[in-house]
Scaffold this motif. Structure first.
Motif, PDB file in Angstrom:
ATOM      1  N   LEU A  69       0.830  -1.204   0.000  1.00 37.98           N
ATOM      2  CA  LEU A  69       0.000   0.000   0.000  1.00 37.98           C
ATOM      3  C   LEU A  69       0.862   1.250   0.000  1.00 37.98           C
ATOM      4  CD1 LEU A  69      -2.983   0.658  -0.081  1.00 37.98           C
ATOM      5  CD2 LEU A  69      -3.002   0.780   2.408  1.00 37.98           C
ATOM      6  N   ALA A  70       1.989   1.205   0.723  1.00 33.98           N
ATOM      7  CA  ALA A  70       2.864   2.376   0.788  1.00 33.98           C
ATOM      8  C   ALA A  70       3.446   2.715  -0.579  1.00 33.98           C
ATOM      9  CB  ALA A  70       3.993   2.132   1.786  1.00 33.98           C
ATOM     10  N   ILE A  71       3.731   1.718  -1.418  1.00 38.71           N
ATOM     11  CA  ILE A  71       4.336   1.964  -2.722  1.00 38.71           C
ATOM     12  C   ILE A  71       3.279   2.233  -3.791  1.00 38.71           C
ATOM     13  CG2 ILE A  71       4.384  -0.440  -3.471  1.00 38.71           C
ATOM     14  CD1 ILE A  71       7.132   2.203  -4.088  1.00 38.71           C
ATOM     15  N   SER A  72       2.015   2.075  -3.446  1.00 41.50           N
ATOM     16  CA  SER A  72       0.959   2.317  -4.437  1.00 41.50           C
ATOM     17  C   SER A  72       0.146   3.555  -4.072  1.00 41.50           C
ATOM     18  CB  SER A  72       0.071   1.073  -4.574  1.00 41.50           C
ATOM     19  OG  SER A  72      -0.456   0.697  -3.304  1.00 41.50           O
ATOM     20  N   ILE A  73      -1.044   3.368  -3.497  1.00 45.92           N
ATOM     21  CA  ILE A  73      -1.898   4.534  -3.229  1.00 45.92           C
ATOM     22  C   ILE A  73      -1.589   5.214  -1.906  1.00 45.92           C
ATOM     23  CG2 ILE A  73      -3.782   3.607  -4.620  1.00 45.92           C
ATOM     24  CD1 ILE A  73      -5.195   2.812  -2.014  1.00 45.92           C
ATOM     25  N   GLY A  74      -0.893   4.532  -1.005  1.00 43.22           N
ATOM     26  CA  GLY A  74      -0.530   5.132   0.263  1.00 43.22           C
ATOM     27  C   GLY A  74      -1.672   5.154   1.264  1.00 43.22           C
ATOM     28  N   TYR A  75      -1.443   5.838   2.370  1.00 41.54           N
ATOM     29  CA  TYR A  75      -2.411   5.964   3.463  1.00 41.54           C
ATOM     30  C   TYR A  75      -2.778   7.439   3.602  1.00 41.54           C
ATOM     31  CZ  TYR A  75      -0.583   1.340   4.736  1.00 41.54           C
ATOM     32  OH  TYR A  75      -0.185   0.026   4.730  1.00 41.54           O
ATOM     33  N   THR A  76      -4.024   7.771   3.361  1.00 40.51           N
ATOM     34  CA  THR A  76      -4.442   9.169   3.407  1.00 40.51           C
ATOM     35  C   THR A  76      -5.106   9.483   4.743  1.00 40.51           C
ATOM     36  OG1 THR A  76      -4.730   9.262   1.018  1.00 40.51           O
ATOM     37  CG2 THR A  76      -5.838  10.957   2.318  1.00 40.51           C
ATOM     38  N   ILE A  77      -4.566  10.461   5.437  1.00 44.64           N
ATOM     39  CA  ILE A  77      -5.088  10.925   6.721  1.00 44.64           C
ATOM     40  C   ILE A  77      -5.288  12.432   6.598  1.00 44.64           C
ATOM     41  CG2 ILE A  77      -4.715  11.107   9.208  1.00 44.64           C
ATOM     42  CD1 ILE A  77      -4.946   8.245   8.277  1.00 44.64           C
ATOM     43  N   GLY A  78      -6.522  12.871   6.772  1.00 49.56           N
ATOM     44  CA  GLY A  78      -6.789  14.296   6.629  1.00 49.56           C
ATOM     45  C   GLY A  78      -6.404  14.751   5.232  1.00 49.56           C
ATOM     46  N   GLY A  79      -5.532  15.724   5.165  1.00 48.14           N
ATOM     47  CA  GLY A  79      -5.106  16.231   3.866  1.00 48.14           C
ATOM     48  C   GLY A  79      -3.750  15.729   3.439  1.00 48.14           C
ATOM     49  N   HIS A  80      -3.234  14.678   4.094  1.00 43.29           N
ATOM     50  CA  HIS A  80      -1.878  14.193   3.781  1.00 43.29           C
ATOM     51  C   HIS A  80      -1.909  12.703   3.470  1.00 43.29           C
ATOM     52  CE1 HIS A  80       2.533  14.636   3.898  1.00 43.29           C
ATOM     53  NE2 HIS A  80       2.511  13.364   4.269  1.00 43.29           N
ATOM     54  N   THR A  81      -1.136  12.315   2.462  1.00 43.58           N
ATOM     55  CA  THR A  81      -1.018  10.908   2.096  1.00 43.58           C
ATOM     56  C   THR A  81       0.382  10.413   2.394  1.00 43.58           C
ATOM     57  OG1 THR A  81      -2.667  11.111   0.329  1.00 43.58           O
ATOM     58  CG2 THR A  81      -1.188   9.221   0.227  1.00 43.58           C
ATOM     59  N   VAL A  82       0.451   9.344   3.166  1.00 37.11           N
ATOM     60  CA  VAL A  82       1.724   8.695   3.472  1.00 37.11           C
ATOM     61  C   VAL A  82       1.992   7.686   2.372  1.00 37.11           C
ATOM     62  CG1 VAL A  82       2.991   7.266   5.121  1.00 37.11           C
ATOM     63  CG2 VAL A  82       1.380   8.988   5.949  1.00 37.11           C
ATOM     64  N   THR A  83       2.971   7.979   1.543  1.00 36.39           N
ATOM     65  CA  THR A  83       3.255   7.096   0.428  1.00 36.39           C
ATOM     66  C   THR A  83       4.720   7.201   0.028  1.00 36.39           C
ATOM     67  OG1 THR A  83       2.565   6.467  -1.818  1.00 36.39           O
ATOM     68  CG2 THR A  83       2.676   8.810  -1.334  1.00 36.39           C
ATOM     69  N   ILE A  84       5.228   6.136  -0.559  1.00 33.16           N
ATOM     70  CA  ILE A  84       6.595   6.140  -1.082  1.00 33.16           C
ATOM     71  C   ILE A  84       6.602   6.849  -2.430  1.00 33.16           C
ATOM     72  CG2 ILE A  84       8.446   4.684  -1.995  1.00 33.16           C
ATOM     73  CD1 ILE A  84       7.567   2.537   0.031  1.00 33.16           C
ATOM     74  N   ASP A  85       7.530   7.761  -2.590  1.00 34.45           N
ATOM     75  CA  ASP A  85       7.753   8.395  -3.894  1.00 34.45           C
ATOM     76  C   ASP A  85       8.974   7.718  -4.508  1.00 34.45           C
ATOM     77  OD1 ASP A  85       8.385   9.921  -6.078  1.00 34.45           O
ATOM     78  OD2 ASP A  85       8.122  11.857  -5.073  1.00 34.45           O
ATOM     79  N   PRO A  86       8.770   6.716  -5.363  1.00 33.31           N
ATOM     80  CA  PRO A  86       9.909   5.963  -5.887  1.00 33.31           C
ATOM     81  C   PRO A  86      10.792   6.793  -6.815  1.00 33.31           C
ATOM     82  CG  PRO A  86       7.899   5.300  -7.000  1.00 33.31           C
ATOM     83  CD  PRO A  86       7.487   6.216  -5.892  1.00 33.31           C
ATOM     84  N   ILE A  87      10.214   7.803  -7.440  1.00 32.16           N
ATOM     85  CA  ILE A  87      11.023   8.655  -8.305  1.00 32.16           C
ATOM     86  C   ILE A  87      12.007   9.462  -7.464  1.00 32.16           C
ATOM     87  CG2 ILE A  87      10.978  10.589  -9.921  1.00 32.16           C
ATOM     88  CD1 ILE A  87       8.296   9.604 -10.928  1.00 32.16           C
ATOM     89  N   ASP A  88      11.521   9.992  -6.350  1.00 28.83           N
ATOM     90  CA  ASP A  88      12.399  10.761  -5.480  1.00 28.83           C
ATOM     91  C   ASP A  88      13.510   9.879  -4.915  1.00 28.83           C
ATOM     92  OD1 ASP A  88      12.891  13.331  -3.915  1.00 28.83           O
ATOM     93  OD2 ASP A  88      12.682  11.879  -2.283  1.00 28.83           O
ATOM     94  N   PHE A  89      13.172   8.650  -4.553  1.00 30.10           N
ATOM     95  CA  PHE A  89      14.186   7.720  -4.060  1.00 30.10           C
ATOM     96  C   PHE A  89      15.237   7.470  -5.133  1.00 30.10           C
ATOM     97  CE2 PHE A  89      15.798   3.355  -3.608  1.00 30.10           C
ATOM     98  CZ  PHE A  89      16.300   3.395  -2.313  1.00 30.10           C
ATOM     99  N   ALA A  90      14.792   7.218  -6.351  1.00 35.16           N
ATOM    100  CA  ALA A  90      15.726   6.947  -7.440  1.00 35.16           C
ATOM    101  C   ALA A  90      16.625   8.138  -7.721  1.00 35.16           C
ATOM    102  CB  ALA A  90      14.954   6.550  -8.707  1.00 35.16           C
ATOM    103  N   LYS A  91      16.094   9.331  -7.576  1.00 29.08           N
ATOM    104  CA  LYS A  91      16.889  10.534  -7.831  1.00 29.08           C
ATOM    105  C   LYS A  91      18.088  10.646  -6.896  1.00 29.08           C
ATOM    106  CE  LYS A  91      13.380  13.627  -9.796  1.00 29.08           C
ATOM    107  NZ  LYS A  91      12.561  14.847  -9.562  1.00 29.08           N
ATOM    108  N   HIS A  92      17.991  10.045  -5.727  1.00 28.51           N
ATOM    109  CA  HIS A  92      19.084  10.115  -4.762  1.00 28.51           C
ATOM    110  C   HIS A  92      20.151   9.051  -5.017  1.00 28.51           C
ATOM    111  CE1 HIS A  92      16.183  12.623  -2.567  1.00 28.51           C
ATOM    112  NE2 HIS A  92      17.236  13.114  -1.940  1.00 28.51           N
ATOM    113  N   LEU A  93      19.953   8.210  -6.023  1.00 31.82           N
ATOM    114  CA  LEU A  93      20.940   7.201  -6.369  1.00 31.82           C
ATOM    115  C   LEU A  93      21.947   7.792  -7.363  1.00 31.82           C
ATOM    116  CD1 LEU A  93      18.543   4.135  -6.772  1.00 31.82           C
ATOM    117  CD2 LEU A  93      19.894   4.782  -4.763  1.00 31.82           C
ATOM    118  N   PRO A  94      23.136   7.207  -7.455  1.00 25.35           N
ATOM    119  CA  PRO A  94      24.198   7.807  -8.278  1.00 25.35           C
ATOM    120  C   PRO A  94      23.838   7.981  -9.752  1.00 25.35           C
ATOM    121  CG  PRO A  94      25.125   6.188  -6.786  1.00 25.35           C
ATOM    122  CD  PRO A  94      23.635   6.063  -6.670  1.00 25.35           C
ATOM    123  N   ASP A  95      23.178   6.977 -10.366  1.00 22.38           N
ATOM    124  CA  ASP A  95      22.892   7.062 -11.798  1.00 22.38           C
ATOM    125  C   ASP A  95      21.585   6.348 -12.120  1.00 22.38           C
ATOM    126  OD1 ASP A  95      22.935   7.380 -14.505  1.00 22.38           O
ATOM    127  OD2 ASP A  95      24.737   6.168 -14.864  1.00 22.38           O
TER     128      ASP A  95
END
Length: 550
Positions: free
Chosen positions: A442-468
């Motif tokens: 669930l974290a890697i897909s739609i996430g957990y929405t509470i109020g106005g915030h969704t707890v979710t993994i942003d895989p693009i942001d994670f990948a951006k922090h990798l060397p290449d």
């Protein structure tokens, strides 16, 4: 080389084989002087913290091993206390605590407000884990919580629970003897193990027994305290009560047993002379001096640290080469905790390949670590409604995986840290493993929405922090270096790249072009292409058994 290959890689020399005849590894606490690469850095960070982000790994790789350990052994500042997040749906704190204000110094209130404060306390604690600094401090608070276990459902008063947590924080990397004294007088512990009911006319042995058996000398084959020792200890500890206004303990000399207390031959037949008036409080110091004169105290704590941070199995080799020298160091430093951790985390034994990727993640390591290593964003603490709501998601996930922070199953803590022969294998079963997978899916897909915030993994942001990230081969390899503690085969990496990232139909150039197109023009169409493929990749990686290892 993957772990399975390593374990069958080469025959041992006769000398090493002889040593291994009484142990799984022959390494000790000599200073580690091997390679300091991503593997060693991630190993250290994932044992000492909850997860390791790509930024954490990059930072610690700029340090030497010695510098990295010293950095991790820094103490975090005391946190801002929990606040009233529970004035919702028409409810108001009956003691007058406003929404967003702290309740830790408020009046006691009724049962309902205490239930709400206990929940607030748990979510706040999870928030501290998620937002931890680059130190071991938060992990040590959990270690001591498991060691000096209390349960919110027994203590009931959220103020006592908060103060107990602060006590653990204050001494987490300090002096164990001083911590033991502080916990002995702690209101949460006085309630949990009936210390506030312990009076001279009816000595209560509950805390006295656990002080010996669970908190100091343990109950191993070399621990020989007796039932009279427990009885004498209970009498020493008579007279301590709790002030419900100040939330502090105090000593009532009229309730204290002022007669002499004699201990067994194992404790040197020592006698604590009974004292009257306020001098009765000094008997606790006498008691701790007697207990801490036993070498078994240091060994017992070093074994617990070993099982928490290294591996659960303590064979004769580990006892001789690791536990005994660490225990000697502990005693030589008057029970200061930091020197022991320094020696352990700088030792050749800690970085022994047999001690890497050999622990199953606890539910807190799994849930909090997942959020941290993927850089999941949470609302700031100032937005307390959304912040506490999202922290609750993580707290609940760990709880249904059998690690409910604040409520271990008993005074011995969680079974995975002590129950032979399974130990940490108890974390994984037919109930908990699907719940781990559900959380990560669930974290890697739609996430957990509470109020106005969704707890979710942003895989693009994670990948951006990798060397290449534009190179699919490096993307998979670098991701596994961060997310896995066990090396996987070239065949597995190729499968992940070809069949998951590239869906079995495209070439490496397809991914490179797709990533570069997104980087140059991150519109919805280009983003969707890389997002779906990264989601599939990381979902698959987290569902493999290797992701359960720390």
């Amino acid at each position: 080389m993957d772990r399975r290959a390593f374990l069958s890689f080469a025959p041992l020399s006769p000398k090493k084989a002889k040593k291994l005849s009484y142990g799984r590894t022959f390494s000790g606490v000599n200073l580690y002087n091997g390679e300091w690469t991503t593997a060693q850095v991630v190993h250290l960070l994932k044992r000492a913290m909850f997860g390791a982000t790509p930024a954490d790994v990059a930072y610690f790789k700029t340090l030497t091993m010695d510098q990295a350990v010293e950095t991790l052994l820094n103490i975090s500042p005391m946190p801002t206390p929990p606040v009233n997040n529970y004035n919702v749906d028409g409810y108001s704190d009956p003691t007058g605590v406003a929404a967003g204000a702290t309740w830790v110094t408020a009046p006691e209130g009724d049962e309902e407000v205490q239930t709400r404060r206990k929940n607030s306390y748990k979510y706040w604690w999870i928030g501290l884990m998620l937002n931890q600094q680059r130190t071991i401090h938060e992990k040590m608070v959990l270690f001591w919580h498991n060691h000096f276990a209390t349960e919110t459902n027994t203590v009931k008063d959220g103020r006592y629970l908060y103060n107990h947590n602060i006590t653990l924080r204050q001494y987490a990397l300090g002096n164990f003897k001083a911590l033991t004294k502080a916990v002995t007088l702690d209101p949460a512990m006085l309630v949990y193990l009936n210390g506030y009911l312990n009076v001279k006319t009816a000595p209560d042995e509950n805390y006295a027994r656990e002080l010996h058996e669970l908190f100091t000398v343990g109950k191993g084959p070399d621990s020989h305290f007796t039932e009279p020792d427990v009885q004498a200890t209970a009498r020493v500890l008579t007279g301590y009560k709790i002030d419900k206004v100040t939330c502090k303990s105090y000593f009532d000399a009229t309730l204290h047993d002022s007669t002499n207390k004699e201990f067994s031959t194992w404790y040197g037949s020592k006698v604590i002379s009974g004292k009257t008036g306020n001098l009765g409080t000094t008997e606790l110091d006498d008691l701790l001096n007697i207990i801490f004169s036993q070498a078994e105290v240091a060994k017992f704590i070093c074994r617990k640290l070993y099982r928490f941070f290294v591996y659960y199995d303590i064979d004769q080799s580990v006892e001789d080469e690791v536990i005994t020298p660490l225990a000697n160091l502990f005693r030589q430093n008057n029970y200061e905790i930091k020197p022991v951790l320094q020696a352990l985390f700088k030792s050749e034994h800690f970085y022994d390949p047999l001690n890497m990727s050999c622990l199953i993640k606890s539910p807190l390591d799994f849930t909090v670590g997942l959020c941290r290593e993927f850089g999941v964003t949470f609302p700031p603490a100032s937005n307390y409604n959304d912040a506490y709501g999202t922290w609750q998601v993580v707290q609940y996930a760990a709880s249904i995986q059998q690690q409910n922070i604040g409520d271990p199953p008993g005074v011995s803590g969680w079974e995975a840290y002590y129950q032979e022969p399974q130990f940490h294998e108890l974390w994984i079963n037919t109930d908990t493993l699907p719940k781990r997978n559900q959380f990560s899916d669930l974290a890697i897909s739609i996430g957990y929405t509470i109020g106005g915030h969704t707890v979710t993994i942003d895989p693009i942001d994670f990948a951006k922090h990798l060397p290449d990230p534009s190179d699919p081969i490096k993307l998979v390899s670098d991701s596994l270096d961060i997310l896995y503690r066990m090396g996987v085969s070239t065949e597995t990496k190729t499968f992940l790249k070809d069949m998951i990232l590239l869906t079995g139909t495209e070439t490496d150039y397809y991914w490179t072009n797709a990533w570069n197109a997104y980087e140059s023009n991150p519109d919805m169409a280009n983003k969707d292409v890389v997002l779906k493929r990264l989601q599939a990749l990381y979902k698959y990686i987290m569902n493999l058994s290797e992701y359960q290892l720390a």
